[in-house]
Motif scaffolding. Structure first.
Motif, PDB file in Angstrom:
ATOM      1  N   ARG A   6      52.795  26.757  33.421  1.00  0.00           N
ATOM      2  CA  ARG A   6      52.084  26.089  34.497  1.00  0.00           C
ATOM      3  C   ARG A   6      50.579  26.171  34.227  1.00  0.00           C
ATOM      4  O   ARG A   6      50.080  27.163  33.690  1.00  0.00           O
ATOM      5  CB  ARG A   6      52.409  26.726  35.852  1.00  0.00           C
ATOM      6  N   THR A  46      46.587  25.728  35.734  1.00  0.00           N
ATOM      7  CA  THR A  46      45.724  25.760  36.913  1.00  0.00           C
ATOM      8  C   THR A  46      44.276  25.590  36.461  1.00  0.00           C
ATOM      9  O   THR A  46      43.847  26.224  35.490  1.00  0.00           O
ATOM     10  CB  THR A  46      45.871  27.079  37.686  1.00  0.00           C
ATOM     11  N   GLY A  90      45.136  35.090  39.994  1.00  0.00           N
ATOM     12  CA  GLY A  90      45.392  33.673  40.237  1.00  0.00           C
ATOM     13  C   GLY A  90      44.609  33.091  41.384  1.00  0.00           C
ATOM     14  O   GLY A  90      44.639  31.879  41.597  1.00  0.00           O
ATOM     15  N   ALA A 135      45.983  29.549  42.089  1.00  0.00           N
ATOM     16  CA  ALA A 135      47.211  29.127  41.429  1.00  0.00           C
ATOM     17  C   ALA A 135      48.400  29.383  42.359  1.00  0.00           C
ATOM     18  O   ALA A 135      48.457  30.425  43.026  1.00  0.00           O
ATOM     19  CB  ALA A 135      47.410  29.882  40.121  1.00  0.00           C
ATOM     20  N   ARG A 136      49.323  28.450  42.405  1.00  0.00           N
ATOM     21  CA  ARG A 136      50.506  28.645  43.248  1.00  0.00           C
ATOM     22  C   ARG A 136      51.362  29.781  42.742  1.00  0.00           C
ATOM     23  O   ARG A 136      51.900  30.573  43.519  1.00  0.00           O
ATOM     24  CB  ARG A 136      51.319  27.347  43.299  1.00  0.00           C
ATOM     25  N   TRP A 189      51.273  32.752  39.563  1.00  0.00           N
ATOM     26  CA  TRP A 189      50.507  33.357  38.477  1.00  0.00           C
ATOM     27  C   TRP A 189      51.445  34.138  37.575  1.00  0.00           C
ATOM     28  O   TRP A 189      52.481  34.624  38.009  1.00  0.00           O
ATOM     29  CB  TRP A 189      49.426  34.265  39.038  1.00  0.00           C
ATOM     30  N   SER A 208      40.628  25.429  32.455  1.00  0.00           N
ATOM     31  CA  SER A 208      42.031  25.086  32.675  1.00  0.00           C
ATOM     32  C   SER A 208      42.888  26.118  31.949  1.00  0.00           C
ATOM     33  O   SER A 208      42.904  26.167  30.718  1.00  0.00           O
ATOM     34  CB  SER A 208      42.323  23.675  32.147  1.00  0.00           C
TER      35      SER A 208
END
Length: 419
Positions: free
Chosen positions: A14, A16, A133, A152-153, A155, A173
């Protein structure tokens, strides 16, 4: 539930994006590094071009990577950038040439330093993220600690970091390896993605495309009209006036707002769909081919309308949200199934044109009438129930060979077969 998927211990990647707040000294250093990476990119492109034109020698990524130590002995300023970050810039050149050889883009061009965005750390060396995160600090080698803001949703373990400059601001990023969890519903639903209607569901729900770019088009046109009256930049001749740059910044601000609005709407819509369903069935579409550059104004306007609706973004968001909750996105074969022409009641084919927005079954014993997009979504749902099956012990999808830094390293370490 007739469908179940369990990926025990399956790690997902993922990404972020965090906003960076560097000091004045750090900003100057970041811009200096950005120009160095841009010069390396252009030098790699020139090397490949010259070697082939004069000596008919095709330079690959490994040859340019092996020449980095000798390159840094001559250009000592590249020593502080880190070898892996330089290798990632060379890999970016390699990706560009691969796309050209596959006839997916034009011949690679030199990039100006003012538009070159940034560089990438493909491994854990050279940088470190401090935090869990939510906000935190980014530490870059030979630069120091920079405050960053963002959340971040999910981490996990940070793997790569891309530092880039966009619209006068610095961003980082960061990709992480994690095991995201998401609660999904237990339903099965069909979806038909379109241009005017963003997505039509099999239960009759139709979500209209917000068309953020179309709403902001008048404002962009007015600003562009003002900009045309100012002194524009010309290559190697004239620099842009300060008023031209000021209006250009306003245009970018409007476009950035449109991008953020579209992205926010895409995630909200995808969350609403996946919160009630764990399986979404749709037809397989080739968005790249559908939005290919046309020769007429009508085709250009159609492409702009499809891209403004966020069709591809919405489908991708639904797919990865389903994957996080052990759901699945099924794609029906469009040419064989023909969901836009097939009747969801009797399964007969009824030819239609693009102007026909209402499905009326041609079978005299059926005569089923339904909205064209809703009928297509219902056909996809029926196909998913009849055809789609996944075992309880399904394995995660295998990774494809995309020429990443990790795959290139494994290929380089691979021993040749014994004779």
């Amino acid at each position: 539930m007739w469908w179940s998927m369990h990926y025990a211990g399956f790690m997902l990647t993922r990404r972020t994006t965090f906003r960076l707040y560097p000091s004045r000294q750090q900003v100057a250093k970041l811009h200096y590094w950005r120009r160095l990476h841009c010069s390396l990119y252009n030098a790699a492109v020139a090397n490949r071009k010259t070697q082939y034109q004069k000596f008919r020698h095709s330079v690959d990524y490994f040859e340019q990577q092996n020449s980095l130590p000798a390159f840094k002995e001559v250009w000592e300023e590249y020593t502080e950038l880190g070898s892996q970050a330089l290798q990632a810039t060379l890999k970016r050149v390699d990706f560009t040439f691969q796309r050209f050889f596959k006839l997916k883009s034009g011949y690679p061009k030199f990039k100006p330093s003012r538009t070159y965005r940034g560089w990438t750390y493909p491994a854990k060396s050279g940088w470190k993220a401090h935090g869990n995160g939510e906000n935190g600090y980014l530490e870059l080698s030979r630069l120091g600690v920079i405050q960053m803001r963002g959340k971040a949703r999910t981490w996990g373990i940070p793997t790569t970091c891309t530092v880039f400059f966009d619209q006068g601001k610095w961003y980082a990023s960061i990709t992480v390896q994690c095991q995201p969890e998401r609660e999904l519903g237990t339903g099965v639903i069909g979806a038909d993605f379109g241009c005017k209607t963003a997505v039509a569901l099999s239960d009759g729900t139709k979500i209209e495309a917000p068309k953020f770019l179309a709403k902001a088009q008048d404002q962009i046109k007015n600003l562009s009209k003002q900009q045309r009256r100012k002194r524009k930049p010309e290559k190697h001749k004239v620099k842009a006036s300060r008023r031209w740059k000021k209006i250009q910044a306003k245009i970018r601000k409007v476009k950035r707002k449109v991008k953020n609005q579209r992205q926010n709407w895409v995630h909200q819509t995808a969350t609403d769909i996946t919160s009630c369903n764990s399986i979404v069935a749709t037809e397989k579409i080739n968005l790249r081919g559908m939005t290919r550059k046309g020769k007429t104004r009508q085709k250009t306007g159609l492409n702009r309308s499809m891209l403004d609706g966020g069709m591809g973004m919405l489908r991708s968001a639904i797919e990865y949200k389903l994957l996080e909750g052990n759901g699945f996105l099924m794609e029906a074969p469009t040419q064989k199934l023909k969901p836009t022409q097939r009747c969801a009641k009797c399964w007969e084919l009824t030819p239609k044109t693009l102007s026909d927005r209402l499905h009326v079954c041609s079978n005299p014993q059926c005569r089923h009438t339904e909205d064209r997009d809703v009928n297509s979504a219902q056909v996809c749902k029926i196909w998913a129930r009849e055809i789609g099956t996944v075992s309880q012990n399904a394995e995660p999808p295998s990774s494809t060979s995309c020429g990443s830094m990790k795959q290139l390293g494994a290929l380089k370490r691979q021993k040749p077969p014994a004779l």
